[in-house]
Structure formats: structure tokens, C-alpha cells
Design an enzyme around this catalytic site. Structure first.
Site, PDB file in Angstrom:
ATOM      1  N   CYS A  90     -65.003  23.173 -25.116  1.00  0.00           N
ATOM      2  CA  CYS A  90     -65.264  22.047 -24.210  1.00  0.00           C
ATOM      3  C   CYS A  90     -65.804  22.463 -22.847  1.00  0.00           C
ATOM      4  O   CYS A  90     -66.301  21.626 -22.100  1.00  0.00           O
ATOM      5  CB  CYS A  90     -63.998  21.221 -24.030  1.00  0.00           C
ATOM      6  SG  CYS A  90     -63.369  20.525 -25.566  1.00  0.00           S
ATOM      7  N   HIS A 119     -67.701  12.428 -24.417  1.00  0.00           N
ATOM      8  CA  HIS A 119     -67.489  13.876 -24.281  1.00  0.00           C
ATOM      9  C   HIS A 119     -68.318  14.628 -25.332  1.00  0.00           C
ATOM     10  O   HIS A 119     -67.798  15.065 -26.344  1.00  0.00           O
ATOM     11  CB  HIS A 119     -65.999  14.166 -24.441  1.00  0.00           C
ATOM     12  CG  HIS A 119     -65.607  15.602 -24.406  1.00  0.00           C
ATOM     13  ND1 HIS A 119     -66.372  16.594 -23.792  1.00  0.00           N
ATOM     14  CD2 HIS A 119     -64.510  16.250 -24.902  1.00  0.00           C
ATOM     15  CE1 HIS A 119     -65.756  17.764 -23.922  1.00  0.00           C
ATOM     16  NE2 HIS A 119     -64.629  17.580 -24.607  1.00  0.00           N
ATOM     17  N   CYS A 170     -59.941  21.095 -19.971  1.00  0.00           N
ATOM     18  CA  CYS A 170     -59.175  21.890 -20.926  1.00  0.00           C
ATOM     19  C   CYS A 170     -60.121  22.399 -22.001  1.00  0.00           C
ATOM     20  O   CYS A 170     -61.246  21.910 -22.146  1.00  0.00           O
ATOM     21  CB  CYS A 170     -58.046  21.070 -21.540  1.00  0.00           C
ATOM     22  SG  CYS A 170     -58.576  19.593 -22.432  1.00  0.00           S
ATOM     23  N   GLY A 184     -60.305  23.894 -26.129  1.00  0.00           N
ATOM     24  CA  GLY A 184     -59.663  24.073 -27.412  1.00  0.00           C
ATOM     25  C   GLY A 184     -59.242  25.513 -27.646  1.00  0.00           C
ATOM     26  O   GLY A 184     -59.916  26.440 -27.205  1.00  0.00           O
TER      27      GLY A 184
END
Length: 476
Positions: A175, A429, A460, A462
Site C-alpha cells: 500500500c 485506494h 499502513c 500489508g
């Protein structure tokens, strides 16, 4: 001086960072030799660079003093640098993004990522009148394309009219890939390998899914942390909500605010300067192809209400609190940011939209990966010599309301400073794009305010990480 991250070690599931929110925790910040280097951004150079470097090396040999050296240096902190800009500063010249389309059913559902990427790469250079030959490198964040989209990025490069002599590569830090692309280009500028570079991010979640984790050893099932890396993201959101007491009502209220802020910004035309309209093909349900121009974010729902959000069923577990309404939307989009060394930028007569003051990437437990911003933001602020109170705007990716709420509350960030124009719950996103898109949105918002200001981009990541960057808008 290399920027370093805070690495976390657990003795029990729930934790807080004692340096940020108190010491009632089973986690501790690792010190000295336990710290891992996590960023390619080095401190700005100055006339005392040699002595400064010796001091840092000395700090490496004195673990007890290492974090003090990292926190502030005469040459490296934003406090020092902002009062006298350096020709070695890494500055943002300009950035553009596409609108963010709804995956599988929106305007970009039939558009390949190379076309999306080409649109923003071309627009950024055209806007500032820069020939692509001037670029030293191009880095593209991507998550879902095979090989992190290496072939796709080179194709986009040629579709944009870039010469073969300009190199391009891709990076996948999930991300944060779009932000990591910017960190990588900044590192090349700091090392004087290049003067100017283009940092991009792109994702087509219409054409590629997240499902296949690739080839993994069966031994991962014997290692708790390795096994946690394959926990579905939605379950990690549920873990955060349960472990840290983030209620469904709080998540829904956060989601409502994201939608309201985005709707207000869209009505006011605040995104118009950011967005590159893209004309592309669209195949309807009857198989008929037509041309469409996509110029507005498609995920914004102005009619969202708390009552409507409360009616949505949990998406990941029957008794859970994470729903489609308080999670980020699956999306398509691209963004590009032109950055360079201040001296080179000024020599070419290019504008300075912002200054990159600090960057950090940290590791957190994979099963609560969403808490990454709560640890990455303090690490970046410490490096910049700033506090939460010094920051005017925080762009924190809303992967899930649970993790965004946790991060905001743990750091004591005033809600009005967070995503004032909405976040991923409303906008979407597109994984590889988001970090670059946030930089574009942040710096345009700071510019609208018309005075010197600071902003933070964070998300954040993954498998259990967080990333953050601190930018300064120098003022009109």
C-alpha cells in the site's frame, strides 16, 4: 545520515509505543544495534557534513546515544532546514493524478494501467514545460501487475514519448508503493546519482485481483509471524478493532466524515487542479464500446448517513465491525510527482511546491498491520525535529476506519487535521497509486492555505509495516 525506523518487539498482543503514548505496553522500541535502516532518504548536506557524518558513525558505536542523534541534527532536522533552505534539499516540483475510478464497474474498468500511468507522466512534464530527457530516473509503485509492473512501466514510458535513454523501474511495498517510489527517487537525488526524477504509482484493481499470494514455503505455517502475513486484510482490521476497542459506531462516524469531506471538496472543485482528465474506452453491459472521459472521483457518496452505514453487514466475519462502508474502496488510478535537487530545480526555473523533510518505514505485527501509521508518523516527525502539534495536515490512508481511528487517537491528532478533503473510504485506494496520490493531494491543500506549513503522508502496509513522510510547503 541514513534515516532509520523503529522496530517493534512483542511480549503480548496489545501494545502502545512508550515514546508516543505512555509506557503501559508489552512492546518496546528497539535501541542501538537493534534498529534497522528503513529509508533511502539521508539528511540534507551542509558545510559541516564531514563532522556530522563522523558524529553519526560515532553514534552507531554508542547505542545509548543513537536515537538522540537520529532525533535532531544541525543539518538534518526540518527545524534547522526550514529557516535556511539548502541547495541540496529534495523538493517537489509538481504532481498530478487521474480521477479514482470504481474497480470492475467504473470508468477505468477497461483501461490498462500503462494508459493510466502514461496520462499522468505526460501531464506533469507538460505542465511545467520540462523535456523528459532531463529526467535521471523514473520509479513506479505497483502491487498487482506481474513483476510489480516492470514491463507495464516501460510501455507507459514509451507511450508518454519518453526517450529510451531515460531509465525506469518499479517497486512494490504494497500500500505504500507510490510513496516508496518517491523515497527511492529522493535517495538517488541525495546520493547525487541524478538531479531530477519522476515518482509514480498506478493500479488497475479492475484487471488484477489480490487473491494469489504467489509461491510460498509450506514452512510458513510453522512460524507464527510468517503465517500472520497471509491473514486477509479485513481480518487484520477486525483484530485492530477488537484488540484496541474501536467500536463499530466510531468506525462508521469516521467513514461518514471521510465521505462528507470528500463531497465538500468535490463540490468546491478542490480536486480539479490535481486531476488529469483521461479519455478512454468503456464497454457497457451489452458489450458495446464507447469513449468516456473520466475527470471526477467516482467513489464519493454525498448521500451517506450514519443510519445507512449502520445497516451494512460486516464484510469479513459475522460478528465483526468492518463493513464495505467503513473500509477503503477497491479502485483504479495513477499519480506522478516530479522531484529534484533544489539547486537543479532552481537552475531550470522550475517551481518548488514542497520540500521533503523526512521519511520513515517501520515494522509492526502482521496481524494488526493497520496500526503502522501510529509508529511511522512519530519516527518521521522525530527525524524532522517536529511534533504532532507542528503539522497542519495529515493525509493518513484510510485502508480501514478501525486502523485510521486507532492511529489518530494514539497520536493525539486533532480530527480536523486528518484528511480534510476525505480519504480512501470516500475516494478509493488503488494500491500502488495511493502514496503518490496522497502527496499530490496534500501539497495542493497546503498551497491553498497560502502560508508556510507542514504536512504528513502516511499509510499502513500489508504484512505489517507503516510508512510516513513529512513535507514542508514553503509558502506563497
Amino acid at each position: 545520515m541514513r534515516a532509520h525506523c523503529l522496530s517493534l518487539r512483542s511480549s503480548r498482543p496489545g501494545f502502545t509505543n512508550p515514546d508516543v503514548v505512555g509506557a503501559d505496553s508489552g512492546f518496546r522500541v528497539q535501541s542501538g544495534a537493534e534498529l534497522r535502516s528503513a529509508s533511502l532518504l539521508s539528511a540534507p548536506r551542509c558545510s559541516s557534513a564531514v563532522m556530522h557524518r563522523l558524529n553519526i558513525i560515532s553514534g552507531h558505536l554508542r547505542p545509548g546515544n543513537f536515537r538522540r542523534d537520529l532525533r535532531r541534527s544541525d543539518c538534518g532536522s526540518a527545524t534547522a532546514a526550514s529557516s535556511r533552505s539548502s541547495p541540496e534539499d529534495v523538493v517537489v516540483v509538481h504532481g498530478r493524478r487521474t480521477a479514482i475510478g470504481k474497480a470492475k464497474r467504473g470508468g477505468f474498468k477497461d483501461t490498462t494501467p500503462d494508459e493510466l500511468l502514461s496520462a499522468v507522466m505526460s501531464a506533469v512534464l507538460k505542465d511545467v514545460g520540462l523535456s523528459p530527457e532531463r529526467l535521471g530516473d523514473v520509479c513506479v509503485g505497483n502491487v498487482l501487475q506481474p513483476g510489480a509492473g516492470a514491463l507495464m512501466a516501460r510501455v507507459a514510458h514509451f507511450l508518454s514519448g519518453f526517450p529510451e535513454s531515460v531509465p525506469v523501474y518499479t517497486v512494490n511495498r504494497q500500500c505504500s508503493s507510490g510513496l516508496q517510489a518517491l523515497f527511492n527517487v529522493a535517495g538517488a537525488i541525495r546520493s547525487r546519482a541524478i538531479d531530477l526524477g519522476l515518482a509514480c504509482g498506478v493500479e488497475s484493481m479492475s484487471l488484477r485481483g489480490i487473491g494469489n499470494p504467489g509461491d510460498l514455503s509450506s514452512r510458513l505455517m510453522d512460524n507464527d509471524k510468517a503465517r500472520d502475513c497471509i491473514i486477509p486484510m479485513g481480518i487484520t482490521s477486525e483484530n485492530v478493532a477488537e484488540r484496541f476497542g474501536v467500536s463499530r459506531e466510531t468506525q462508521d462516524a469516521f467513514a461518514l466524515r471521510s465521505q462528507q469531506n470528500a463531497a465538500r471538496a468535490q463540490r468546491a472543485g478542490l480536486f480539479d487542479r490535481e486531476i488529469v482528465p483521461v479519455t478512454t474506452k468503456f464497454v457497457d453491459d451489452e458489450g458495446k464500446e464507447r469513449q468516456v472521459t473520466v475527470s471526477r472521483d467516482e467513489g464519493v457518496r454525498p448521500g451517506t448517513t450514519l443510519e445507512g452505514l449502520a445497516k451494512l453487514r460486516p464484510a469479513f466475519k459475522p460478528d465483526g465491525s468492518t463493513t464495505a462502508g467503513n473500509s477503503s474502496q477497491v479502485s483504479d488510478g495513477a499519480a506522478a510527482v516530479l522531484i529534484g535537487r533544489r539547486s537543479a530545480v532552481e537552475a531550470l526555473g522550475l517551481p518548488v511546491l514542497g520540500v521533503l523533510r523526512a521519511s520513515a518505514v517501520v515494522g509492526v505485527p502482521p496481524d494488526v498491520m493497520g496500526i503502522g501509521p501510529a509508529y511511522a508518523i512519530p519516527a518521521a516527525l522525530q527525524q524532522a525535529g517536529l511534533s504532532v502539534a507542528d503539522i497542519d495536515v495529515f493525509e493518513i490512508n484510510e485502508a480501514f476506519a478501525s486502523q485510521a481511528v486507532y492511529s489518530v487517537e494514539k497520536l493525539g491528532i486533532p480530527p480536523e487535521k486528518v484528511n480534510p478533503n476525505g480519504g480512501a473510504i470516500a475516494l478509493g485506494h488503488p494500491l500502488g497509486c495511493t502514496g503518490a496520490r496522497q502527496v499530490v493531494t496534500l501539497l495542493n491543500e497546503l498551497k491553498r492555505r497560502g502560508r508556510r506549513a507542514y504536512g504528513v503522508v502516511s499509510m499502513c502496509i500489508g504484512t505489517g509495516m507503516g510508512a510516513a513522510a513529512v513535507f514542508e510547503y514553503p509558502g506563497a
